[in-house]
Design a protein around this motif. Structure first.
Motif, PDB file in Angstrom:
ATOM      1  N   ILE A 121     -13.090  -5.079  11.861  1.00 32.18           N
ATOM      2  CA  ILE A 121     -12.335  -4.973  13.097  1.00 32.18           C
ATOM      3  C   ILE A 121     -12.627  -3.600  13.704  1.00 32.18           C
ATOM      4  O   ILE A 121     -13.402  -2.822  13.152  1.00 32.18           O
ATOM      5  CB  ILE A 121     -10.816  -5.136  12.852  1.00 32.18           C
ATOM      6  CG1 ILE A 121     -10.315  -4.070  11.856  1.00 32.18           C
ATOM      7  CG2 ILE A 121     -10.505  -6.541  12.336  1.00 32.18           C
ATOM      8  CD1 ILE A 121      -8.813  -4.110  11.614  1.00 32.18           C
ATOM      9  N   ALA A 122     -12.009  -3.294  14.825  1.00 36.69           N
ATOM     10  CA  ALA A 122     -12.233  -2.012  15.485  1.00 36.69           C
ATOM     11  C   ALA A 122     -11.262  -0.958  14.938  1.00 36.69           C
ATOM     12  O   ALA A 122     -10.112  -1.263  14.610  1.00 36.69           O
ATOM     13  CB  ALA A 122     -12.054  -2.163  16.989  1.00 36.69           C
ATOM     14  N   GLU A 123     -11.743   0.266  14.848  1.00 36.47           N
ATOM     15  CA  GLU A 123     -10.874   1.361  14.440  1.00 36.47           C
ATOM     16  C   GLU A 123      -9.686   1.450  15.401  1.00 36.47           C
ATOM     17  O   GLU A 123      -9.842   1.365  16.612  1.00 36.47           O
ATOM     18  CB  GLU A 123     -11.645   2.678  14.436  1.00 36.47           C
ATOM     19  CG  GLU A 123     -10.823   3.870  14.003  1.00 36.47           C
ATOM     20  CD  GLU A 123     -11.626   5.161  13.988  1.00 36.47           C
ATOM     21  OE1 GLU A 123     -11.022   6.230  13.736  1.00 36.47           O
ATOM     22  OE2 GLU A 123     -12.860   5.103  14.237  1.00 36.47           O
ATOM     23  N   GLY A 124      -8.489   1.613  14.839  1.00 39.20           N
ATOM     24  CA  GLY A 124      -7.290   1.688  15.652  1.00 39.20           C
ATOM     25  C   GLY A 124      -6.610   0.355  15.880  1.00 39.20           C
ATOM     26  O   GLY A 124      -5.462   0.316  16.357  1.00 39.20           O
ATOM     27  N   ASP A 125      -7.296  -0.754  15.566  1.00 35.96           N
ATOM     28  CA  ASP A 125      -6.656  -2.066  15.683  1.00 35.96           C
ATOM     29  C   ASP A 125      -5.453  -2.137  14.744  1.00 35.96           C
ATOM     30  O   ASP A 125      -5.420  -1.505  13.689  1.00 35.96           O
ATOM     31  CB  ASP A 125      -7.642  -3.185  15.312  1.00 35.96           C
ATOM     32  CG  ASP A 125      -8.585  -3.529  16.458  1.00 35.96           C
ATOM     33  OD1 ASP A 125      -8.456  -2.916  17.529  1.00 35.96           O
ATOM     34  OD2 ASP A 125      -9.461  -4.402  16.252  1.00 35.96           O
ATOM     35  N   VAL A 153       2.894  -1.317 -13.876  1.00 33.96           N
ATOM     36  CA  VAL A 153       1.477  -1.185 -14.244  1.00 33.96           C
ATOM     37  C   VAL A 153       0.544  -1.139 -13.032  1.00 33.96           C
ATOM     38  O   VAL A 153      -0.608  -0.730 -13.156  1.00 33.96           O
ATOM     39  CB  VAL A 153       1.028  -2.334 -15.169  1.00 33.96           C
ATOM     40  CG1 VAL A 153       1.798  -2.302 -16.476  1.00 33.96           C
ATOM     41  CG2 VAL A 153       1.168  -3.700 -14.493  1.00 33.96           C
ATOM     42  N   LEU A 154       1.016  -1.551 -11.845  1.00 32.37           N
ATOM     43  CA  LEU A 154       0.115  -1.700 -10.708  1.00 32.37           C
ATOM     44  C   LEU A 154       0.817  -1.321  -9.414  1.00 32.37           C
ATOM     45  O   LEU A 154       1.904  -1.818  -9.106  1.00 32.37           O
ATOM     46  CB  LEU A 154      -0.367  -3.153 -10.615  1.00 32.37           C
ATOM     47  CG  LEU A 154      -1.097  -3.586  -9.336  1.00 32.37           C
ATOM     48  CD1 LEU A 154      -2.385  -2.813  -9.146  1.00 32.37           C
ATOM     49  CD2 LEU A 154      -1.363  -5.092  -9.359  1.00 32.37           C
ATOM     50  N   TYR A 155       0.183  -0.423  -8.671  1.00 35.01           N
ATOM     51  CA  TYR A 155       0.574  -0.134  -7.298  1.00 35.01           C
ATOM     52  C   TYR A 155      -0.531  -0.694  -6.407  1.00 35.01           C
ATOM     53  O   TYR A 155      -1.720  -0.427  -6.631  1.00 35.01           O
ATOM     54  CB  TYR A 155       0.712   1.371  -7.084  1.00 35.01           C
ATOM     55  CG  TYR A 155       0.751   1.781  -5.628  1.00 35.01           C
ATOM     56  CD1 TYR A 155       1.921   1.637  -4.886  1.00 35.01           C
ATOM     57  CD2 TYR A 155      -0.379   2.312  -5.008  1.00 35.01           C
ATOM     58  CE1 TYR A 155       1.951   2.019  -3.555  1.00 35.01           C
ATOM     59  CE2 TYR A 155      -0.349   2.698  -3.678  1.00 35.01           C
ATOM     60  CZ  TYR A 155       0.817   2.549  -2.961  1.00 35.01           C
ATOM     61  OH  TYR A 155       0.853   2.913  -1.636  1.00 35.01           O
ATOM     62  N   VAL A 156      -0.147  -1.478  -5.398  1.00 41.33           N
ATOM     63  CA  VAL A 156      -1.166  -2.132  -4.580  1.00 41.33           C
ATOM     64  C   VAL A 156      -0.819  -2.015  -3.107  1.00 41.33           C
ATOM     65  O   VAL A 156       0.352  -2.116  -2.710  1.00 41.33           O
ATOM     66  CB  VAL A 156      -1.346  -3.622  -4.985  1.00 41.33           C
ATOM     67  CG1 VAL A 156      -0.041  -4.383  -4.884  1.00 41.33           C
ATOM     68  CG2 VAL A 156      -2.422  -4.295  -4.153  1.00 41.33           C
ATOM     69  N   GLU A 157      -1.845  -1.779  -2.294  1.00 39.26           N
ATOM     70  CA  GLU A 157      -1.721  -1.790  -0.847  1.00 39.26           C
ATOM     71  C   GLU A 157      -2.537  -2.962  -0.313  1.00 39.26           C
ATOM     72  O   GLU A 157      -3.746  -3.046  -0.555  1.00 39.26           O
ATOM     73  CB  GLU A 157      -2.220  -0.477  -0.242  1.00 39.26           C
ATOM     74  CG  GLU A 157      -1.400   0.730  -0.671  1.00 39.26           C
ATOM     75  CD  GLU A 157      -1.879   2.035  -0.055  1.00 39.26           C
ATOM     76  OE1 GLU A 157      -2.940   2.010   0.622  1.00 39.26           O
ATOM     77  OE2 GLU A 157      -1.218   3.059  -0.247  1.00 39.26           O
ATOM     78  N   HIS A 158      -1.865  -3.864   0.387  1.00 37.12           N
ATOM     79  CA  HIS A 158      -2.531  -5.014   1.010  1.00 37.12           C
ATOM     80  C   HIS A 158      -2.677  -4.733   2.504  1.00 37.12           C
ATOM     81  O   HIS A 158      -1.701  -4.352   3.161  1.00 37.12           O
ATOM     82  CB  HIS A 158      -1.705  -6.295   0.841  1.00 37.12           C
ATOM     83  CG  HIS A 158      -1.267  -6.597  -0.549  1.00 37.12           C
ATOM     84  ND1 HIS A 158      -2.033  -7.301  -1.450  1.00 37.12           N
ATOM     85  CD2 HIS A 158      -0.117  -6.287  -1.203  1.00 37.12           C
ATOM     86  CE1 HIS A 158      -1.378  -7.421  -2.591  1.00 37.12           C
ATOM     87  NE2 HIS A 158      -0.216  -6.812  -2.472  1.00 37.12           N
ATOM     88  N   TYR A 159      -3.868  -4.916   3.032  1.00 35.47           N
ATOM     89  CA  TYR A 159      -4.120  -4.762   4.461  1.00 35.47           C
ATOM     90  C   TYR A 159      -4.585  -6.109   5.003  1.00 35.47           C
ATOM     91  O   TYR A 159      -5.620  -6.638   4.577  1.00 35.47           O
ATOM     92  CB  TYR A 159      -5.165  -3.681   4.706  1.00 35.47           C
ATOM     93  CG  TYR A 159      -4.690  -2.306   4.310  1.00 35.47           C
ATOM     94  CD1 TYR A 159      -3.951  -1.529   5.194  1.00 35.47           C
ATOM     95  CD2 TYR A 159      -4.972  -1.795   3.047  1.00 35.47           C
ATOM     96  CE1 TYR A 159      -3.501  -0.267   4.832  1.00 35.47           C
ATOM     97  CE2 TYR A 159      -4.527  -0.529   2.673  1.00 35.47           C
ATOM     98  CZ  TYR A 159      -3.794   0.223   3.570  1.00 35.47           C
ATOM     99  OH  TYR A 159      -3.338   1.466   3.199  1.00 35.47           O
ATOM    100  N   LEU A 160      -3.815  -6.679   5.921  1.00 36.18           N
ATOM    101  CA  LEU A 160      -4.068  -8.025   6.427  1.00 36.18           C
ATOM    102  C   LEU A 160      -4.402  -7.985   7.904  1.00 36.18           C
ATOM    103  O   LEU A 160      -3.816  -7.196   8.669  1.00 36.18           O
ATOM    104  CB  LEU A 160      -2.832  -8.916   6.240  1.00 36.18           C
ATOM    105  CG  LEU A 160      -2.427  -9.387   4.849  1.00 36.18           C
ATOM    106  CD1 LEU A 160      -2.050  -8.235   3.940  1.00 36.18           C
ATOM    107  CD2 LEU A 160      -1.263 -10.357   4.939  1.00 36.18           C
ATOM    108  N   ASN A 161      -5.313  -8.857   8.304  1.00 39.72           N
ATOM    109  CA  ASN A 161      -5.585  -9.046   9.721  1.00 39.72           C
ATOM    110  C   ASN A 161      -4.468  -9.909  10.296  1.00 39.72           C
ATOM    111  O   ASN A 161      -4.363 -11.095   9.966  1.00 39.72           O
ATOM    112  CB  ASN A 161      -6.943  -9.725   9.910  1.00 39.72           C
ATOM    113  CG  ASN A 161      -7.367  -9.772  11.370  1.00 39.72           C
ATOM    114  OD1 ASN A 161      -6.544  -9.839  12.274  1.00 39.72           O
ATOM    115  ND2 ASN A 161      -8.676  -9.756  11.605  1.00 39.72           N
ATOM    116  N   ALA A 182      -5.618   0.730  11.987  1.00 38.36           N
ATOM    117  CA  ALA A 182      -6.709   0.735  11.017  1.00 38.36           C
ATOM    118  C   ALA A 182      -7.515   2.020  11.111  1.00 38.36           C
ATOM    119  O   ALA A 182      -7.938   2.428  12.198  1.00 38.36           O
ATOM    120  CB  ALA A 182      -7.613  -0.472  11.245  1.00 38.36           C
ATOM    121  N   SER A 183      -7.718   2.664   9.973  1.00 40.18           N
ATOM    122  CA  SER A 183      -8.624   3.799   9.905  1.00 40.18           C
ATOM    123  C   SER A 183     -10.064   3.302  10.052  1.00 40.18           C
ATOM    124  O   SER A 183     -10.330   2.087   9.994  1.00 40.18           O
ATOM    125  CB  SER A 183      -8.463   4.516   8.573  1.00 40.18           C
ATOM    126  OG  SER A 183      -8.872   3.659   7.502  1.00 40.18           O
TER     127      SER A 183
END
Length: 240
Positions: A119-123, A139-147, A109-110
């Motif tokens: 959360i903490a950076e780097g997790d 039509v859509l480009y998506v980035e999902h970031y999950l814990n 994680a940035s």
């Protein structure tokens, strides 16, 4: 001279609009090439592109890089207040949706992402990048970031499915509160070729920070929409 050029572009725009409305190009699904159109209207490519830009702004046509101009289907209507996934939203509007997974793997994680996910950076987080189509058009480009704490082994599942459905059926997690940020901005370098436009082309950038039924922050979605493919429409109850 400039006023004359603008007037000519307006006339061409009106003429093409009428031809589109009559269904003249429906069989091909696209306009003739710019060279042929320039010859038909006895005009320059510069003036023609000004007219085509007007039609694009009206939502009648859209452009794909190195492929030309296509007749637009109606914009997809997006109401952020409706907690519905992409495929269900498209189906309700009589549209066909497809999802392609570009990649899915853990990343660090940035600082910006860590703040969004609390959360903490780097997790470690799961990053899923997907391309989504409506009626065959990207039509859509998506980035999902999950814990990953809440979704063990999720990256081994079929990620062309709705994440909303996977959350519920696999992890008994439902969406609760959500925070939306909607901004105009340029498409990132990875997204632009996937959406068949030039890098830096305008996009509608939607960030969603999602909580579950226990009010835990579970994921963050970064959506880059082709601006000519989406209509954000919200109706809220009055405040007394």
């Amino acid at each position: 001279m400039e006023q004359s050029s603008n007037k000519t572009a307006d006339i061409i725009c009106q003429a093409l609009s009428e031809r589109i409305q009559r269904g003249e190009f429906a069989a091909q699904g696209r306009l003739p090439g710019e060279r042929l159109l320039s010859e038909q209207f006895s005009t320059t490519r510069i003036t023609l592109r000004e007219a085509l830009g007007q039609l694009e702004a009206q939502g009648l046509i859209y452009r794909e890089l190195r492929r030309g101009w296509f007749i637009s289907s109606p914009r997809l209507v997006y109401n952020p207040l409706h907690r519905s996934h992409f495929h269900a939203m498209a189906e309700r509007q009589g549209r066909a949706a497809q999802t392609e997974v570009i990649d899915a793997h853990p990343v660090s994680a940035s600082s910006m992402l860590a703040e969004k996910l609390a959360i903490a950076e780097g997790d470690e987080v799961y990053r899923i990048r997907r391309l989504r189509r409506i009626d065959g058009r990207a039509v859509l480009y998506v980035e999902h970031y999950l814990n990953p704490r809440y979704f063990p082994n999720l990256l081994n599942l079929d990620l062309t499915q709705s994440l909303t459905d996977l959350y519920l059926t696999r992890y008994d997690i439902r969406y609760g509160r959500v925070r939306f940020t909607i901004l105009p901005g340029p498409l990132p370098a990875l997204a632009a070729p996937l959406l068949k436009v030039a890098t830096g082309s305008p996009a509608l950038f939607i960030t969603r920070i999602n909580r579950d039924q226990h009010d835990r922050i579970i994921d963050c979605d970064c959506e880059y929409w082709r601006y000519d493919a989406l209509c954000v429409d919200v109706e809220a109850q009055g405040i007394s």
